[in-house]
Design a protein around this motif. Sequence first.
Motif, PDB file in Angstrom:
ATOM      1  N   THR A 148       3.610   6.562  -8.717  1.00 38.94           N
ATOM      2  CA  THR A 148       3.741   5.009  -8.946  1.00 38.94           C
ATOM      3  C   THR A 148       4.190   4.435  -7.504  1.00 38.94           C
ATOM      4  N   ASN A 163      -8.248   7.657   4.011  1.00 38.64           N
ATOM      5  CA  ASN A 163      -7.736   6.411   3.237  1.00 38.64           C
ATOM      6  C   ASN A 163      -6.427   6.934   2.574  1.00 38.64           C
ATOM      7  N   ASN A 166      -2.419   4.008  -3.062  1.00 43.41           N
ATOM      8  CA  ASN A 166      -1.379   4.127  -4.140  1.00 43.41           C
ATOM      9  C   ASN A 166      -2.079   3.938  -5.244  1.00 43.41           C
ATOM     10  N   TYR A 167      -2.503   4.995  -6.147  1.00 41.66           N
ATOM     11  CA  TYR A 167      -3.207   4.870  -7.294  1.00 41.66           C
ATOM     12  C   TYR A 167      -2.686   5.612  -8.508  1.00 41.66           C
ATOM     13  N   ARG A 168      -2.138   5.114  -9.485  1.00 34.09           N
ATOM     14  CA  ARG A 168      -0.964   5.664 -10.531  1.00 34.09           C
ATOM     15  C   ARG A 168      -1.804   6.833 -11.240  1.00 34.09           C
ATOM     16  N   TYR A 180      -5.859   6.048 -11.748  1.00 35.22           N
ATOM     17  CA  TYR A 180      -6.260   4.405 -11.853  1.00 35.22           C
ATOM     18  C   TYR A 180      -6.666   3.713 -10.581  1.00 35.22           C
ATOM     19  N   LEU A 182      -8.459   0.408  -9.597  1.00 33.97           N
ATOM     20  CA  LEU A 182      -8.994  -0.796  -9.771  1.00 33.97           C
ATOM     21  C   LEU A 182     -10.441  -0.882  -9.338  1.00 33.97           C
ATOM     22  N   ARG A 187     -11.487  -0.652  -4.583  1.00 33.10           N
ATOM     23  CA  ARG A 187     -10.525   0.112  -3.778  1.00 33.10           C
ATOM     24  C   ARG A 187     -10.951   1.077  -2.629  1.00 33.10           C
ATOM     25  N   HIS A 188     -10.310   1.406  -1.970  1.00 34.82           N
ATOM     26  CA  HIS A 188     -11.055   2.148  -0.789  1.00 34.82           C
ATOM     27  C   HIS A 188     -11.256   3.785  -1.060  1.00 34.82           C
ATOM     28  N   SER A 219       0.516   2.511   2.013  1.00 31.66           N
ATOM     29  CA  SER A 219      -0.325   2.898   1.134  1.00 31.66           C
ATOM     30  C   SER A 219      -0.838   1.662   0.105  1.00 31.66           C
ATOM     31  N   VAL A 220       0.346   0.833   0.043  1.00 34.21           N
ATOM     32  CA  VAL A 220       0.046  -0.260  -0.917  1.00 34.21           C
ATOM     33  C   VAL A 220      -0.308  -1.642  -0.269  1.00 34.21           C
ATOM     34  N   ALA A 222      -2.977  -3.161   1.477  1.00 32.69           N
ATOM     35  CA  ALA A 222      -4.322  -3.650   1.785  1.00 32.69           C
ATOM     36  C   ALA A 222      -4.733  -3.375   3.291  1.00 32.69           C
ATOM     37  N   GLU A 229      -4.405   4.505   7.265  1.00 33.49           N
ATOM     38  CA  GLU A 229      -3.228   4.067   7.020  1.00 33.49           C
ATOM     39  C   GLU A 229      -2.195   5.028   7.895  1.00 33.49           C
ATOM     40  N   GLU A 312       7.599  -0.438 -12.678  1.00 33.10           N
ATOM     41  CA  GLU A 312       6.743  -1.500 -12.409  1.00 33.10           C
ATOM     42  C   GLU A 312       7.283  -2.778 -13.207  1.00 33.10           C
ATOM     43  N   ARG A 323       4.747  -4.797  -2.032  1.00 29.81           N
ATOM     44  CA  ARG A 323       3.466  -5.322  -1.790  1.00 29.81           C
ATOM     45  C   ARG A 323       3.336  -6.972  -1.302  1.00 29.81           C
ATOM     46  N   ARG A 327       1.176  -7.272   1.984  1.00 30.10           N
ATOM     47  CA  ARG A 327       0.195  -7.928   1.837  1.00 30.10           C
ATOM     48  C   ARG A 327       0.226  -9.371   2.384  1.00 30.10           C
TER      49      ARG A 327
HETATM   50  C1  LIG Z   1       3.728   0.509  -7.090  1.00 29.89           C
HETATM   51  C2  LIG Z   1       2.384   0.396  -6.996  1.00 29.89           C
HETATM   52  C3  LIG Z   1       1.474   0.719  -7.764  1.00 29.89           C
HETATM   53  C4  LIG Z   1       0.087   0.458  -7.591  1.00 29.89           C
HETATM   54  N1  LIG Z   1      -0.807   1.166  -8.514  1.00 29.89           N
HETATM   55  C5  LIG Z   1      -1.984   0.986  -8.249  1.00 29.89           C
HETATM   56  C6  LIG Z   1      -2.899   1.498  -9.017  1.00 29.89           C
HETATM   57  O1  LIG Z   1      -2.636   2.441 -10.055  1.00 29.89           O
HETATM   58  N2  LIG Z   1      -4.231   1.550  -9.135  1.00 29.89           N
HETATM   59  C7  LIG Z   1      -4.779   0.419  -8.108  1.00 29.89           C
HETATM   60  O2  LIG Z   1      -5.866   0.253  -7.976  1.00 29.89           O
HETATM   61  N3  LIG Z   1      -4.030  -0.111  -7.233  1.00 29.89           N
HETATM   62  C8  LIG Z   1      -2.463   0.066  -7.215  1.00 29.89           C
HETATM   63  N4  LIG Z   1      -1.673  -0.636  -6.585  1.00 29.89           N
HETATM   64  C9  LIG Z   1      -2.326  -1.453  -5.346  1.00 29.89           C
HETATM   65  C10 LIG Z   1      -2.683  -0.419  -4.439  1.00 29.89           C
HETATM   66  O3  LIG Z   1      -2.014   0.679  -3.999  1.00 29.89           O
HETATM   67  C11 LIG Z   1      -2.963  -1.434  -3.265  1.00 29.89           C
HETATM   68  O4  LIG Z   1      -3.819  -2.484  -3.388  1.00 29.89           O
HETATM   69  C12 LIG Z   1      -3.771  -0.630  -2.097  1.00 29.89           C
HETATM   70  O5  LIG Z   1      -3.672  -1.333  -0.913  1.00 29.89           O
HETATM   71  C13 LIG Z   1      -5.061   0.197  -2.281  1.00 29.89           C
HETATM   72  O6  LIG Z   1      -5.358   0.876  -1.170  1.00 29.89           O
HETATM   73  P1  LIG Z   1      -6.740   0.556  -0.622  1.00 29.89           P
HETATM   74  O7  LIG Z   1      -6.674  -0.836  -0.138  1.00 29.89           O
HETATM   75  O8  LIG Z   1      -6.728   1.521   0.433  1.00 29.89           O
HETATM   76  O9  LIG Z   1      -7.754   0.891  -1.664  1.00 29.89           O
HETATM   77  C14 LIG Z   1      -0.353  -0.365  -6.715  1.00 29.89           C
HETATM   78  C15 LIG Z   1       0.705  -1.008  -5.747  1.00 29.89           C
HETATM   79  C16 LIG Z   1       2.011  -0.780  -6.025  1.00 29.89           C
HETATM   80  C17 LIG Z   1       2.982  -1.359  -4.955  1.00 29.89           C
END
Ligand SMILES: Cc1cc2nc3c(=O)[nH]c(=O)nc-3n(C[C@H](O)[C@H](O)[C@H](O)COP(=O)(O)O)c2cc1C
Length: 486
Positions: A148, A163, A166-168, A180, A182, A187-188, A219-220, A222, A229, A312, A323, A327
């Motif tokens: 998480t 890269n 943060n992807y759960r 997960y 998005l 996502r990268h 990691s969260v 953007a 990172e 969350e 975030r 962000r």
């Molecule tokens: C606690 C937390 C959990 C997150 N979980 C996810 C997730 O499961 N999947 C996802 O796509 N983004 C998730 N995010 C958002 C991404 O980590 C965030 O947008 C990040 O910048 C993505 O990295 P990227 O831009 O290198 O792809 C989460 C953010 C936080 C703070």
Amino acid sequence: MATATATARKTNFNSLREFLTLLEERNLLHRITVPVEKDGEVGAICRENFDHEGPALLFEKVGQYRTPLLVGILATRERYALALGMEPTTQAISSKWRQAYAHPIKPRVVARSEAPCKEVVLDRVDLYGEPFPVPKWHEFDAGPELGTLHAVVTQDPETGWINVGNYRNQIFTSTEMGCYVLANPPRHIRAHWEKWKARGKAMPVAIAIGPEPYLNLTSVSAIPAQVDEYDIAGGLKGKPVEVVKAELSDLLVPAQAEIVLEGEMPIDKFWPTEGPFGEFLGFMGGTVKDSFYVEIKKVTHRRNPIFHGTYEGRPPNESTTVRVMGRSAAIFEHLRRAGLIGIKDVCATPAGCAGFHVVVSIKKSYPGQVRDVMGHVWGHPTLYCKHVTVVDEDIDPWNPFLVEWATSTRVQACRDVVTIPGGKSIWLDVSQVPSRRGESDLMGIDATNPVWEYAREGETFPQTADPTPEQIEKVRRRWKEYGFRP
Ligand SMILES: Cc1cc2nc3c(=O)[nH]c(=O)nc-3n(C[C@H](O)[C@H](O)[C@H](O)COP(=O)(O)O)c2cc1C
């Protein structure tokens, strides 16, 4: 209790543990020593604690597990600032981020023997066993979510771009877990996966739990594509983060992490369903069909590791704090890279779930500037800022009271509110009906002084009724003399 301001000098934490020591010294870490139930109870404690801006929590007895569970180290602006060695003000945090973007620092590769994350190498993987006291955080979650607030490391096989996102990770079996990602905005990690797919090879993945806190921040946040990172985390830290070669691949993983999981993401197989999960909007998300997943093949960890995660759900919580800060800095950097002039500050508001509502303050110097700002915020490649409010530089975008004051006193709705259909959003946005999820109306509010409109009538916009800055300065200097406390 000592204040964060008094301690804000300590920086350059090499590990989560060093940061925990500081939090404990400052009474910002609370140990829960009684047994708690992993599913349900942990989540409810976190919800109550976040609602009261409580301390970070170390659950020492989660069910039958030996490994403690840590939540909330970055949940408040004060603790976020402490992690950066800063004063707990948004201005200080923002300027640290700007410095990190301007001066990234490459990571330092350490030998295996210098990497605490390799102290213990497990013979077999069991995601339901030690060291994984992973809660089902929310009542209606599909299962335990392992990742998480962590660091998922992948690498572009062509360019070498690393890269760390943060992807759960929902645990599916003792060796397999979801990832997960998005889909929209993309996502990268997905861009990396496409490259591995084109090569016909499964993608190596490493997942670090409890890395140096700087990596939780980046990691969260953007960070732009093609920027590692690790380098921005080094910029925040002021010296290189430490990395070490993974056991099963050439990936470089955070050497100071508590736990590292290594495995592969298949390119031709997907997990039938993933989720639902209690999302950051404060609503349950849906079920994802044909989800990415990771086959875990190796686990290494520190001696007596700490498992780190977060709850969350709706703001306020740790997810929102990390975030919001990262962000806001990322959008500022995006506007700077686009060459926009006059950008003073950016706030991806906490109650706007750190992205749905962004407030930008500007020094206005040409007609049309406000629309330029709105367009670039809507155009951020990986964020989905559907509402943008632009204010003058006299309004602090971090102060919702002042933002509403500006909106009330400077806005004429038909003149200053723009709406555009068909913009981007995320499929989780429950304000959109199910058949149109992923797209959103966009709204821009120009809450700046209508100076050009007044000028067209040969008038000037009224001055504010505040004392002059000189008068305020004098009064502040004499405050104690008037018999007030400073
Ligand atoms: C606690 C937390 C959990 C997150 N979980 C996810 C997730 O499961 N999947 C996802 O796509 N983004 C998730 N995010 C958002 C991404 O980590 C965030 O947008 C990040 O910048 C993505 O990295 P990227 O831009 O290198 O792809 C989460 C953010 C936080 C703070």
